[in-house]
Design a protein around this motif. Sequence first.
Motif, short mmCIF file in Angstrom:
data_model
loop_
_atom_site.label_atom_id
_atom_site.label_comp_id
_atom_site.label_asym_id
_atom_site.label_seq_id
_atom_site.Cartn_x
_atom_site.Cartn_y
_atom_site.Cartn_z
N ALA A 128 0.84 -1.21 0.00
CA ALA A 128 0.00 0.00 0.00
C ALA A 128 0.87 1.25 0.00
N GLU A 129 1.98 1.23 0.73
CA GLU A 129 2.89 2.38 0.76
C GLU A 129 3.61 2.54 -0.57
N TRP A 130 4.06 1.42 -1.15
CA TRP A 130 4.72 1.48 -2.46
C TRP A 130 3.78 2.08 -3.50
N MET A 131 2.54 1.61 -3.52
CA MET A 131 1.59 2.06 -4.54
C MET A 131 1.21 3.53 -4.34
N ALA A 132 1.08 3.94 -3.08
CA ALA A 132 0.74 5.34 -2.79
C ALA A 132 1.86 6.26 -3.25
N ALA A 133 3.10 5.89 -2.96
CA ALA A 133 4.24 6.69 -3.40
C ALA A 133 4.34 6.71 -4.92
N ASP A 134 4.08 5.56 -5.53
CA ASP A 134 4.13 5.43 -6.98
C ASP A 134 3.13 6.37 -7.65
N ARG A 135 1.89 6.38 -7.13
CA ARG A 135 0.85 7.25 -7.70
C ARG A 135 1.20 8.73 -7.52
N ALA A 136 1.85 9.05 -6.40
CA ALA A 136 2.18 10.45 -6.11
C ALA A 136 3.48 10.89 -6.78
N GLY A 137 4.15 9.96 -7.45
CA GLY A 137 5.42 10.28 -8.08
C GLY A 137 6.53 10.51 -7.07
N GLU A 138 6.39 9.90 -5.89
CA GLU A 138 7.39 10.05 -4.83
C GLU A 138 8.29 8.82 -4.78
N ARG A 139 9.49 9.01 -4.24
CA ARG A 139 10.46 7.92 -4.15
C ARG A 139 11.09 7.93 -2.76
N PHE A 140 11.24 6.74 -2.16
CA PHE A 140 11.83 6.63 -0.84
C PHE A 140 12.77 5.43 -0.78
N PHE A 141 13.69 5.48 0.17
CA PHE A 141 14.58 4.34 0.40
C PHE A 141 13.81 3.20 1.08
N PRO A 142 14.31 1.96 0.98
CA PRO A 142 13.64 0.83 1.63
C PRO A 142 13.38 1.04 3.11
N HIS A 143 14.35 1.56 3.85
CA HIS A 143 14.15 1.74 5.29
C HIS A 143 13.12 2.83 5.57
N GLU A 144 13.00 3.81 4.67
CA GLU A 144 12.02 4.87 4.87
C GLU A 144 10.60 4.33 4.74
N PHE A 145 10.39 3.39 3.84
CA PHE A 145 9.07 2.77 3.72
C PHE A 145 8.72 2.01 5.00
N LEU A 146 9.70 1.32 5.59
CA LEU A 146 9.44 0.59 6.82
C LEU A 146 9.24 1.55 8.00
N TYR A 147 9.97 2.65 8.00
CA TYR A 147 9.73 3.68 9.02
C TYR A 147 8.29 4.19 8.94
N LYS A 148 7.79 4.37 7.72
CA LYS A 148 6.41 4.84 7.53
C LYS A 148 5.41 3.88 8.18
N ILE A 149 5.63 2.58 7.97
CA ILE A 149 4.73 1.58 8.53
C ILE A 149 4.79 1.60 10.06
N LEU A 150 5.99 1.66 10.60
CA LEU A 150 6.14 1.67 12.07
C LEU A 150 5.50 2.93 12.67
N ARG A 151 5.70 4.06 12.03
CA ARG A 151 5.17 5.31 12.56
C ARG A 151 3.65 5.42 12.41
N SER A 152 3.09 4.66 11.47
CA SER A 152 1.64 4.69 11.27
C SER A 152 0.88 4.05 12.42
N GLY A 153 1.56 3.18 13.19
CA GLY A 153 0.90 2.49 14.30
C GLY A 153 0.07 1.30 13.86
N LYS A 154 0.07 0.98 12.57
CA LYS A 154 -0.78 -0.10 12.07
C LYS A 154 -0.35 -1.48 12.56
N LEU A 155 0.89 -1.59 13.02
CA LEU A 155 1.39 -2.89 13.47
C LEU A 155 1.31 -3.07 14.98
#
Length: 325
Positions: A128-155
């Motif tokens: 979901a994070e990959w696809m959201a960034a892809d649609r927005a034309g944004e790019r992030f490093f692998p660890h930044e995507f995992l930081y996003k998930i951890l900070r979202s509180g979804k886990l």
Amino acid sequence: MSQFIAHHYRHFNAASLVDAAKGYEAHLKAGGKMLVTVAGAMSTAELGISLAEMIRAGKVHAIVCTGANLEEDIFNLVAHDYYERVPGYRDLSAAEEEALLARHMNRVTDTCIPEMEAMRRIEKLILAEWMAADRAGERFFPHEFLYKILRSGKLKKAYQIDPKHSWMLAACEADLPIIVPGWEDSTLGNMYASHVITGEVKNVHTVRTGIEYMTWLAQWYTKTAKPLKNGEGSIGFFQIAGGIAGDFPICVVPMLHQDLGRTGVPLWGYFCQISDSTTSYGSYSGAVPNEKITWGKLAASTPKYIIESDATIVAPLIFNWVLGN
């Protein structure tokens, strides 16, 4: 623990462990910072129990790790209760290995990682994070995507270990720099490739990788590395196991000097490697630290240590020494 080590660890690899731990302490006391590299399957070996404490105590200032170690700390965080240990793994037959495969239990030495509870659970969120960034034309490093998930509180509801034992959570809370060379060689890297192939992720470059990590590291090192009063550089290099996690970042110094002409940037100011690899037939992981002098990575005066032992045993001992436990 420190008193036990000081009393009993007097010779050979044990003495090297003490010397390296004291050197780590001295480097920090002189005002230096420490980059730690993590190869092997150290996250599945639950190195996070001691590494997370090191991060929270300000004893680690950047991490370079394989894609497997990046993701496996989070797999363990959310699926620990489903892991299975196989003490007699050396005696498994091919048929028994196939039985583990049929149950989607991926074995790492004596520990089986459950595919559905660990890998697929994280895949669903990160896709979901990959696809959201892809649609927005944004790019992030692998660890930044995992930081996003951890900070979202979804886990959070899925945590199955004490959160203080997750080094990724500690790194996320500290916004610690992480570099992940060769991320493609990981479970999530393989999954990402599959979603590019299916077209769910349109731009293969939505996840930033290798060369961009090196350019980021070059900027960070140039900005951060300063000469200490003892004449050594302010950034130390603590290498757990070998492989790309260690090979990739140490090259930033000769690249800065030889390819960019930034000769005023100091060399690494401390070096320690824990490895059971031996020096033979061109093995870089087993090379003694002095070989790195010829490549412009270390100076003759740089404090250098090599501990030829099992990192799952040695690293937590050194970390606890540095923590003063």
